[in-house]
Design a protein around this motif. Structure first.
Motif, PDB file in Angstrom:
ATOM      1  N   PHE A  60      -1.209   0.299 -10.637  1.00 55.78           N
ATOM      2  CA  PHE A  60      -2.602   0.285 -10.838  1.00 55.78           C
ATOM      3  C   PHE A  60      -3.236  -0.982 -11.089  1.00 55.78           C
ATOM      4  N   ALA A  61      -2.486  -1.654 -12.125  1.00 60.54           N
ATOM      5  CA  ALA A  61      -3.018  -2.908 -12.402  1.00 60.54           C
ATOM      6  C   ALA A  61      -3.336  -4.002 -11.373  1.00 60.54           C
ATOM      7  N   GLU A  62      -2.160  -4.115 -10.533  1.00 63.33           N
ATOM      8  CA  GLU A  62      -1.822  -4.986  -9.371  1.00 63.33           C
ATOM      9  C   GLU A  62      -2.927  -4.710  -8.484  1.00 63.33           C
ATOM     10  N   GLY A  63      -2.877  -3.316  -8.186  1.00 62.56           N
ATOM     11  CA  GLY A  63      -3.973  -3.068  -6.983  1.00 62.56           C
ATOM     12  C   GLY A  63      -5.343  -3.102  -7.260  1.00 62.56           C
ATOM     13  N   ARG A  64      -5.736  -3.344  -8.548  1.00 69.31           N
ATOM     14  CA  ARG A  64      -6.978  -3.480  -8.948  1.00 69.31           C
ATOM     15  C   ARG A  64      -7.334  -4.990  -8.722  1.00 69.31           C
ATOM     16  N   ALA A  65      -6.459  -5.761  -8.925  1.00 64.36           N
ATOM     17  CA  ALA A  65      -6.719  -7.292  -9.113  1.00 64.36           C
ATOM     18  C   ALA A  65      -6.487  -7.824  -7.510  1.00 64.36           C
TER      19      ALA A  65
ATOM     20  N   VAL B 206       0.760  -1.253   0.031  1.00 67.27           N
ATOM     21  CA  VAL B 206       0.051  -0.032  -0.015  1.00 67.27           C
ATOM     22  C   VAL B 206       1.019   1.302   0.000  1.00 67.27           C
ATOM     23  N   SER B 207       2.122   1.309   0.978  1.00 62.26           N
ATOM     24  CA  SER B 207       2.694   2.397   0.850  1.00 62.26           C
ATOM     25  C   SER B 207       3.791   2.566  -0.350  1.00 62.26           C
ATOM     26  N   SER B 208       4.075   1.455  -0.962  1.00 61.83           N
ATOM     27  CA  SER B 208       4.557   1.711  -2.319  1.00 61.83           C
ATOM     28  C   SER B 208       3.766   2.203  -3.529  1.00 61.83           C
ATOM     29  N   ASP B 209       2.269   1.998  -3.470  1.00 58.99           N
ATOM     30  CA  ASP B 209       1.391   2.318  -4.310  1.00 58.99           C
ATOM     31  C   ASP B 209       1.102   3.775  -4.106  1.00 58.99           C
ATOM     32  N   ARG B 210       0.882   4.232  -2.888  1.00 58.03           N
ATOM     33  CA  ARG B 210       0.954   5.579  -2.764  1.00 58.03           C
ATOM     34  C   ARG B 210       2.034   6.389  -3.144  1.00 58.03           C
TER      35      ARG B 210
END
Length: 620
Positions: free
Chosen positions: A102-107, A4-8
């Protein structure tokens, strides 16, 4: 750093880069060129810092990626006063990493609702009362109540007269098992009948289900990380870029030419085209009920050459169905089915429910039964339209009507016989089995044509059942009566010679799914453990969706490679032009923007990949 931190962080870097670029442009056109340079410089620094940290981590792992080219172009542009060019590169780089995230987070978000099967509490008898307790509190000797539909939380023995448990998720046996008092029940199996009591024999952490979870964790640790498609081109492209930039600087003595070469060489076609094509492929696959957990598994799916499948619930439906109806004199097949289904409405047994479902499929109007008595493990007795009806096992029915058991032709392996009597006379039989899924044969044929070189069945069921079900499919090998650890070993052995895809639905499949290059779970009715361990999930309960997912993966990867080749070709041409002084760094950045738009538009073709889907109208 957590996911989550990496995505942010990736989202924040993109926003900073875009905001800095736009702010600098607005200030520049307002007549403040020096202030614009500061804005662009400030916008690039966070992206460059994050990029340097990521490069250092990659080098410690022994990996060399395209990030080095992006870092070189941004650093050189800033060092020689070309901040605008550096800002453009920063936007393109941060945009590419954001798309992958984004792709990995959606999955991951779409996976959340699929992981609810694992039991976390149990109902325990305590001093003539019932209490809900955490699994960790259960001790050997505790008496637990297992309600209908509950997952058995720990290994134990049956403490009631009889119990029916669905063990297909653990053993591959498609039909419910009848267990008498004192018989062993495995954790992870499901109560398919009336509530029963279980005497715990193991702690939760020592039970069958927990052991399988440990196998999953070990398999995941042994699985090599998937390399990004773009990184496989990195060394060659990096060498070409450095060679052209150094040569231009060496022969002209002008460092700006080297900067222009690096800016044009920034591998945006690789950084952007690959994730765009693969993310588009993920979206297209999801439209057909194939949820793939990220671009890495999608790309690997396109390269798979060995396919290993479980049987029960994967290539078969996993639920008993009527395959034939035999009627006696004076009774039609529809009448036999009607009487059996009418009486079975009062039973919750899986076989009874399958009979009722078959009658409803035939649109038979079922009368309400009366005076119903169910004998657990044997059959059902009652009245239908004023007639005495008995439905159950062959021996049970023959004993009830007072007739000696007549000899029967031997059934196929894996089939069961349901007998029906009406007013004391044998009315007929229902032959039930777990048949091959619709579309399986055609899918195997298409996979062979598409380059799948090896197709293997791996099941915990008996060899005779596996051979009967798969007869005529042309499988390369059949492995039967496999335990979870043996399935895992089979995947590891096959993985040494070719990329392997494992497809399954049960708890016993989870370790093998985790170890395969690509694990695919049947998610509509499959176990949460298999869905969690897998890289992709078939959300629609159809095995032919697997073929569609593989087809989309191959076409998405081909589109990505086409975009990369075209983009690199144009970039190399631009690099040569910059080396001869025909492009300034800013012009090179603008040219790279044009190249980026072209390759992105090409990559977006993956959103419209055409597939043959018999369940959907043409043109979908």
């Amino acid at each position: 750093m957590t996911q989550v931190s990496s995505d942010r962080l990736k989202t924040a870097l993109l926003l900073i880069a875009v905001a800095g670029l736009l702010c600098g442009l607005s200030v520049y056109f307002a007549g403040h060129a020096a202030l614009a340079q500061v804005a662009w410089f400030v916008a690039v620094l966070p992206v460059l810092l994050a990029l340097v940290i990521e490069i250092a981590r990659s080098l410690r792992r022994g990996e060399v990626g395209l990030d080095i080219v992006a870092a070189l172009s941004m650093s050189a542009a800033l060092a020689f006063g070309e901040a605008l060019a550096a800002a453009v590169v920063a936007v393109m780089y941060s945009g590419g990493t954001f798309l992958e995230s984004f792709a990995e987070g959606r999955a991951r978000r779409e996976m959340h609702d699929l992981l609810s099967r694992v039991p976390r509490t149990a109902t325990r008898h305590v001093r003539n009362a019932l209490e809900e307790v955490p699994l960790a509190d259960i001790q050997p000797g505790d008496r637990l109540l297992i309600r209908q539909g509950d997952v058995v939380p720990v290994d134990g023995t049956i403490a009631s007269d009889v119990a029916y448990v669905e063990t297909s998720a653990l053993t591959g046996e498609s039909l419910p098992a009848r267990l008498l008092r004192g018989a062993e029940a495995m954790s992870g199996s499901t109560n398919a009948g009336e509530p029963f009591d279980l005497s715990a024999t193991h702690l939760a952490e020592e039970s069958t289900y927990a052991g399988i979870v440990r196998l999953v964790e070990e398999a995941q640790r042994s699985k090599a990380p998937m390399a990004r498609l773009a990184d496989r081109w990195s060394l060659g492209f990096l060498a070409v870029t450095v060679a052209i930039a150094f040569t231009a600087w060496w022969f002209t003595g002008d460092p700006i030419r080297a900067v222009a070469v690096l800016v044009v060489a920034t591998p945006c076609p690789l950084i952007l085209a690959v994730p765009v094509a693969l993310v588009a492929g993920l979206s297209r696959a999801a439209q057909f009920g194939v949820l793939i957990k990220g671009a890495g598994p999608l790309e690997t799916m396109a390269r798979v050459r060995t396919l290993i499948l479980d049987k029960t619930g994967t290539i078969t439906d996993g639920r008993p169905k009527i395959v034939s109806i035999e009627s006696c004199e004076g009774m039609s097949g529809d009448q036999v089915l009607l009487y059996a289904a009418a009486l079975d409405q009062a039973s919750k047994h899986p076989v009874a429910q399958a009979v009722v479902a078959a009658a409803k499929t035939q649109r038979l109007t079922l009368p309400v039964p009366s005076d119903v008595v169910e004998i657990p493990g044997e059959g059902v007795v009652g009245r239908v339209d004023g007639r005495n009806v008995i439905v159950g096992s062959y021996d049970f029915v023959m004993r009830r009507i007072g007739h000696p058991a007549k000899p029967r032709n031997e059934l196929d392996a894996g089939s069961i016989l349901v007998a029906i009597s009406v007013d004391g006379e044998l009315a007929g039989y229902l032959v039930m089995a777990d048949p091959l899924r619709e579309g399986a044969r055609a899918m195997f044929t298409n996979l062979r044509r598409g380059g799948m070189t090896r197709i293997i069945l791996a099941t915990g069921d008996r060899a005779a059942v596996a051979e009967r079900v798969t007869q005529g499919l042309g499988l390369d090998r059949i492995y039967a009566e496999l335990t979870p650890d043996k399935k895992l070993q089979l995947v590891l052995d096959e993985r040494t010679s070719a990329p392997v895809m494992m497809v399954g639905d049960g708890v016993n499949d989870a370790p093998a799914l985790a170890a395969a290059n690509v694990g695919v779970a049947m998610g509509a009715r499959g176990a949460a453990a298999s869905a969690e361990a897998a890289d992709a999930i078939l959300l629609i309960d159809r095995i032919d969706r697997l073929g569609i997912g593989i087809d989309i993966a191959k076409k998405s990867r081909r589109i990505a490679i086409e975009s990369v080749i075209a983009g690199i070709g144009l970039s190399v041409a631009g690099m040569i032009a910059a080396a001869f002084g025909y492009l300034t760094p800013v012009q090179g950045a603008l040219l790279q923007e044009v190249i980026d738009v072209a390759v992105i538009l090409n990559a977006l073709r993956a959103l419209r990949i055409a597939v043959a889907d018999p369940a959907m109208p043409e043109g979908t």
